[in-house]
Design an enzyme around this catalytic site. Structure first.
Site, PDB file in Angstrom:
ATOM      1  N   ASN A  13       0.832  -1.205   0.000  1.00 29.35           N
ATOM      2  CA  ASN A  13       0.000   0.000   0.000  1.00 29.35           C
ATOM      3  C   ASN A  13       0.865   1.253   0.000  1.00 29.35           C
ATOM      4  O   ASN A  13       0.544   2.229  -0.672  1.00 29.35           O
ATOM      5  CB  ASN A  13      -0.956   0.003   1.202  1.00 29.35           C
ATOM      6  CG  ASN A  13      -2.170  -0.856   0.942  1.00 29.35           C
ATOM      7  OD1 ASN A  13      -2.895  -0.646  -0.012  1.00 29.35           O
ATOM      8  ND2 ASN A  13      -2.385  -1.838   1.792  1.00 29.35           N
ATOM      9  N   MET A  89       1.146  -1.351  12.218  1.00 28.92           N
ATOM     10  CA  MET A  89       0.523  -2.332  13.097  1.00 28.92           C
ATOM     11  C   MET A  89       0.579  -1.950  14.575  1.00 28.92           C
ATOM     12  O   MET A  89       0.671  -2.806  15.442  1.00 28.92           O
ATOM     13  CB  MET A  89       1.167  -3.706  12.878  1.00 28.92           C
ATOM     14  CG  MET A  89       1.126  -4.168  11.425  1.00 28.92           C
ATOM     15  SD  MET A  89      -0.523  -4.146  10.708  1.00 28.92           S
ATOM     16  CE  MET A  89      -1.211  -5.574  11.495  1.00 28.92           C
ATOM     17  N   HIS A 108      -8.069  -0.357   6.852  1.00 24.78           N
ATOM     18  CA  HIS A 108      -8.244  -1.607   7.596  1.00 24.78           C
ATOM     19  C   HIS A 108      -8.810  -2.674   6.665  1.00 24.78           C
ATOM     20  O   HIS A 108      -9.777  -2.419   5.954  1.00 24.78           O
ATOM     21  CB  HIS A 108      -9.172  -1.397   8.795  1.00 24.78           C
ATOM     22  CG  HIS A 108      -9.256  -2.600   9.668  1.00 24.78           C
ATOM     23  ND1 HIS A 108      -8.209  -2.999  10.470  1.00 24.78           N
ATOM     24  CD2 HIS A 108     -10.241  -3.514   9.837  1.00 24.78           C
ATOM     25  CE1 HIS A 108      -8.561  -4.101  11.104  1.00 24.78           C
ATOM     26  NE2 HIS A 108      -9.783  -4.433  10.740  1.00 24.78           N
TER      27      HIS A 108
END
Length: 190
Positions: A13, A89, A108
């Site tokens: 990402n 995280m 998420h």
């Protein structure tokens, strides 16, 4: 607007977002990658973008409070305006949250409020749900509980293996997150 991306792992990402920010598709300047794992692959991915990378661990700082305070100092040093979490995280602590309230977004891999926290894809797969999804939301003091900005459902098929579902989730993330950030940062820039 100066943007920091926080990541902890592989960085797929991060790479998608970095390409779109640097390419001008998402407004703003990618000013920093912060990573809490000095050996994470995302750091390798970041090298081709020639952006500053800062990495340190909670353990190296002594405790979570000192870690969060050090992050806040780094963000101030780089004059960061907006934080994008992309596979980071850790829960954002008060020293950062208080300074960036309403300016931290997270991606998420579930259709919140279902499956907050870690291992969301694995838990949805194990439960055999018909669909899960992807959520973009603001960060608050809770665990994946901040106001939802956008969501998209992702189906789970009866013949799927976990890797099939993960691939569909990541494909959805790579489309939804840049689109949401483009819209959000365009409005903030106005």
């Amino acid at each position: 607007m100066k943007i920091a991306i926080f990541a902890s792992g592989n960085g797929s990402n991060f790479e998608v977002l970095a390409q779109k920010i640097i390419g001008g598709e998402i407004p703003g300047e990618l000013a920093l990658l912060f990573c809490d794992h000095p050996d994470a692959y995302v750091i390798e991915r970041s090298r081709k973008f020639q952006i500053p990378v800062v990495t340190f661990t909670v353990k190296a700082c002594g405790d979570k409070q000192a870690y969060e305070e050090k992050i806040a100092q780094v963000l101030e040093q780089y004059k960061i305006d907006f934080i994008v979490l992309a596979g980071y995280m850790r829960v954002i602590g008060q020293p950062v949250l208080s300074k960036y309230e309403g300016r931290i977004v997270n991606l998420h891999p579930a259709y919140l409020p279902a499956y907050p926290g870690l291992h969301a894809i694995e838990r949805a797969f194990a439960d055999g749900v018909a669909q899960t999804g992807v959520t973009v939301h603001y960060i608050d003091a809770g665990l994946d509980s901040g106001p939802i900005i956008a969501q998209k459902h992702v189906p789970l098929y009866s013949d799927d293996c976990l890797e099939d579902l993960e691939a569909r989730i990541h494909a959805c993330e790579h489309k939804l997150y840049p689109a949401v950030l483009k819209e959000l940062l365009s409005k903030k820039g106005e």
